[in-house]
Design a protein around this motif. Structure first.
Motif, mmCIF file in Angstrom:
data_model
loop_
_atom_site.group_PDB
_atom_site.id
_atom_site.type_symbol
_atom_site.label_atom_id
_atom_site.label_comp_id
_atom_site.label_asym_id
_atom_site.label_seq_id
_atom_site.Cartn_x
_atom_site.Cartn_y
_atom_site.Cartn_z
ATOM 1 N N GLY A 84 0.824 -1.212 0.000
ATOM 2 C CA GLY A 84 0.000 0.000 0.000
ATOM 3 C C GLY A 84 0.851 1.250 0.000
ATOM 4 O O GLY A 84 0.587 2.201 -0.726
ATOM 5 N N THR A 85 1.899 1.269 0.825
ATOM 6 C CA THR A 85 2.788 2.428 0.888
ATOM 7 C C THR A 85 3.528 2.603 -0.425
ATOM 8 O O THR A 85 3.651 3.713 -0.933
ATOM 9 C CB THR A 85 3.792 2.270 2.054
ATOM 10 N N THR A 86 3.991 1.493 -0.989
ATOM 11 C CA THR A 86 4.710 1.562 -2.259
ATOM 12 C C THR A 86 3.791 2.060 -3.363
ATOM 13 O O THR A 86 4.170 2.897 -4.170
ATOM 14 C CB THR A 86 5.276 0.175 -2.634
ATOM 15 N N MET A 87 2.570 1.545 -3.378
ATOM 16 C CA MET A 87 1.628 1.979 -4.415
ATOM 17 C C MET A 87 1.255 3.436 -4.231
ATOM 18 O O MET A 87 1.098 4.165 -5.192
ATOM 19 C CB MET A 87 0.376 1.101 -4.382
ATOM 20 N N ALA A 88 1.132 3.882 -2.987
ATOM 21 C CA ALA A 88 0.766 5.273 -2.728
ATOM 22 C C ALA A 88 1.883 6.218 -3.138
ATOM 23 O O ALA A 88 1.645 7.364 -3.459
ATOM 24 C CB ALA A 88 0.430 5.469 -1.257
ATOM 25 N N GLN A 89 3.112 5.719 -3.120
ATOM 26 C CA GLN A 89 4.245 6.580 -3.444
ATOM 27 C C GLN A 89 4.875 6.254 -4.791
ATOM 28 O O GLN A 89 5.969 6.686 -5.079
ATOM 29 C CB GLN A 89 5.298 6.472 -2.342
ATOM 30 N N ALA A 90 4.184 5.493 -5.619
ATOM 31 C CA ALA A 90 4.744 5.099 -6.910
ATOM 32 C C ALA A 90 5.035 6.314 -7.787
ATOM 33 O O ALA A 90 5.923 6.281 -8.638
ATOM 34 C CB ALA A 90 3.801 4.143 -7.627
ATOM 35 N N ASP A 91 4.301 7.383 -7.572
ATOM 36 C CA ASP A 91 4.517 8.591 -8.370
ATOM 37 C C ASP A 91 5.657 9.446 -7.836
ATOM 38 O O ASP A 91 6.192 10.287 -8.539
ATOM 39 C CB ASP A 91 3.239 9.411 -8.419
ATOM 40 N N TYR A 92 6.047 9.223 -6.596
ATOM 41 C CA TYR A 92 7.018 10.102 -5.939
ATOM 42 C C TYR A 92 8.358 10.192 -6.687
ATOM 43 O O TYR A 92 8.856 11.315 -6.887
ATOM 44 C CB TYR A 92 7.234 9.663 -4.487
ATOM 45 N N PRO A 93 8.972 9.071 -7.103
ATOM 46 C CA PRO A 93 10.252 9.217 -7.828
ATOM 47 C C PRO A 93 10.111 10.032 -9.108
ATOM 48 O O PRO A 93 11.004 10.818 -9.447
ATOM 49 C CB PRO A 93 10.649 7.772 -8.150
ATOM 50 N N TRP A 94 8.999 9.868 -9.794
ATOM 51 C CA TRP A 94 8.783 10.640 -11.026
ATOM 52 C C TRP A 94 8.607 12.117 -10.715
ATOM 53 O O TRP A 94 9.097 12.980 -11.457
ATOM 54 C CB TRP A 94 7.578 10.111 -11.791
ATOM 55 N N LEU A 95 7.898 12.407 -9.625
ATOM 56 C CA LEU A 95 7.718 13.812 -9.239
ATOM 57 C C LEU A 95 9.057 14.453 -8.891
ATOM 58 O O LEU A 95 9.337 15.581 -9.301
ATOM 59 C CB LEU A 95 6.760 13.925 -8.055
ATOM 60 N N ARG A 96 9.865 13.728 -8.117
ATOM 61 C CA ARG A 96 11.196 14.260 -7.759
ATOM 62 C C ARG A 96 12.035 14.497 -8.996
ATOM 63 O O ARG A 96 12.693 15.533 -9.136
ATOM 64 C CB ARG A 96 11.923 13.291 -6.815
ATOM 65 N N THR A 97 12.014 13.523 -9.907
ATOM 66 C CA THR A 97 12.776 13.666 -11.150
ATOM 67 C C THR A 97 12.262 14.867 -11.944
ATOM 68 O O THR A 97 13.048 15.677 -12.445
ATOM 69 C CB THR A 97 12.650 12.379 -12.005
ATOM 70 N N GLY A 98 10.953 14.978 -12.047
ATOM 71 C CA GLY A 98 10.363 16.110 -12.759
ATOM 72 C C GLY A 98 10.765 17.437 -12.143
ATOM 73 O O GLY A 98 11.110 18.387 -12.850
ATOM 74 N N ASP A 99 10.743 17.502 -10.806
ATOM 75 C CA ASP A 99 11.132 18.742 -10.113
ATOM 76 C C ASP A 99 12.589 19.098 -10.397
ATOM 77 O O ASP A 99 12.915 20.267 -10.629
ATOM 78 C CB ASP A 99 10.903 18.605 -8.606
ATOM 79 N N GLU A 100 13.459 18.097 -10.359
ATOM 80 C CA GLU A 100 14.885 18.355 -10.628
ATOM 81 C C GLU A 100 15.094 18.831 -12.067
ATOM 82 O O GLU A 100 15.850 19.771 -12.312
ATOM 83 C CB GLU A 100 15.723 17.093 -10.361
ATOM 84 N N LEU A 101 14.432 18.178 -13.001
ATOM 85 C CA LEU A 101 14.557 18.577 -14.408
ATOM 86 C C LEU A 101 13.986 19.974 -14.631
ATOM 87 O O LEU A 101 14.548 20.768 -15.391
ATOM 88 C CB LEU A 101 13.850 17.553 -15.306
ATOM 89 N N TYR A 102 12.903 20.271 -13.959
ATOM 90 C CA TYR A 102 12.283 21.590 -14.073
ATOM 91 C C TYR A 102 13.244 22.669 -13.559
ATOM 92 O O TYR A 102 13.401 23.714 -14.191
ATOM 93 C CB TYR A 102 10.966 21.618 -13.288
ATOM 94 N N LYS A 103 13.881 22.404 -12.420
ATOM 95 C CA LYS A 103 14.845 23.373 -11.855
ATOM 96 C C LYS A 103 15.996 23.620 -12.806
ATOM 97 O O LYS A 103 16.561 24.714 -12.837
ATOM 98 C CB LYS A 103 15.385 22.865 -10.519
ATOM 99 N N ARG A 104 16.352 22.604 -13.610
ATOM 100 C CA ARG A 104 17.456 22.735 -14.565
ATOM 101 C C ARG A 104 16.955 23.280 -15.917
ATOM 102 O O ARG A 104 17.697 23.282 -16.882
ATOM 103 C CB ARG A 104 18.139 21.382 -14.769
ATOM 104 N N HIS A 105 15.695 23.704 -15.961
ATOM 105 C CA HIS A 105 15.086 24.264 -17.169
ATOM 106 C C HIS A 105 15.015 23.259 -18.314
ATOM 107 O O HIS A 105 14.980 23.645 -19.482
ATOM 108 C CB HIS A 105 15.802 25.546 -17.630
ATOM 109 N N SER A 106 14.976 21.981 -17.969
ATOM 110 C CA SER A 106 14.790 20.925 -18.967
ATOM 111 C C SER A 106 13.293 20.585 -18.984
ATOM 112 O O SER A 106 12.858 19.552 -18.490
ATOM 113 C CB SER A 106 15.640 19.708 -18.598
#
Length: 197
Positions: free
Chosen positions: A16-38
């Motif tokens: 349940g915890t894993t499924m609830a956070q399945a989007d979290y790595p993608w969100l973190r990656t997206g945030d990092e890429l966004y900060k780098r203007h990618s």
């Protein structure tokens, strides 16, 4: 038996915890890429996060990454989705604010003003929203004045065109009348000559 129940419960909680956070790595990656203007890569990461779990914040971040790629109509859709799906007043205010910015850039100043007003209802002290609202109001007034001037010019041009057409019709009618008179004179002179023989 008790051990099996505990292992099962632990497994269910972990899944349940894993499924609830399945989007979290993608969100973190997206945030990092966004900060780098990618922004294109950030968009991809946010879309993958959205596939895992559709959240208002993901729609908002996706709207931001798309906005920076100058795909304004699509960004509007994501901001609207974020607004419609959240109860968080801060996120909703930010989404209204960004929606106002996109509509301002699209030169839809009336909708832009409405969006800034919605943002200010949620965060009345937001100075940027106040300034942008004033800018949108000025631009809207100028746009309305330009439309009015253009309409007046169009009316004036149409009146001039109508007058020219009327003058041309009058001139054509006078020419026709003149030709008929000349033809009538020629006919009567021709009749007189033949009777004089």
């Amino acid at each position: 038996n008790r051990y099996i129940e505990l292992v099962f419960l632990f497994t269910v909680l972990c899944i349940g915890t894993t499924m609830a956070q399945a989007d979290y790595p993608w969100l973190r990656t997206g945030d990092e890429l966004y900060k780098r203007h990618s922004f294109t890569d950030a968009e991809t990461a946010y879309r993958k996060a959205q596939e895992e779990k559709d959240k208002p914040t993901t729609s908002f971040n996706l709207g931001n990454s798309i906005y920076h790629q100058n795909r304004l109509p699509e960004a509007i859709q994501h901001y609207q989705a974020s607004i419609a799906s959240t109860e968080d007043p801060e996120l909703k205010a930010k989404a209204w604010y960004n929606l106002g910015n996109v509509q301002y850039e699209s030169q839809d100043f009336e909708k832009s003003m409405q969006a800034y007003k919605e943002s200010l209802k949620l965060q009345p002290e937001d100075e940027d929203a106040k300034k942008n609202l004033m800018l949108a109001m000025r631009q809207y007034q100028q746009q309305q004045q330009q439309k009015q001037q253009q309409q007046q010019q169009d009316n004036k041009d149409q009146n001039n065109k109508d007058q020219q057409q009327q003058q041309q019709q009058n001139q054509d009618q006078q020419n026709k009348d003149q030709q008929e008179q000349n033809a009538s004179k020629d006919q009567s002179q021709g009749d007189q000559q033949s009777s004089a023989d």
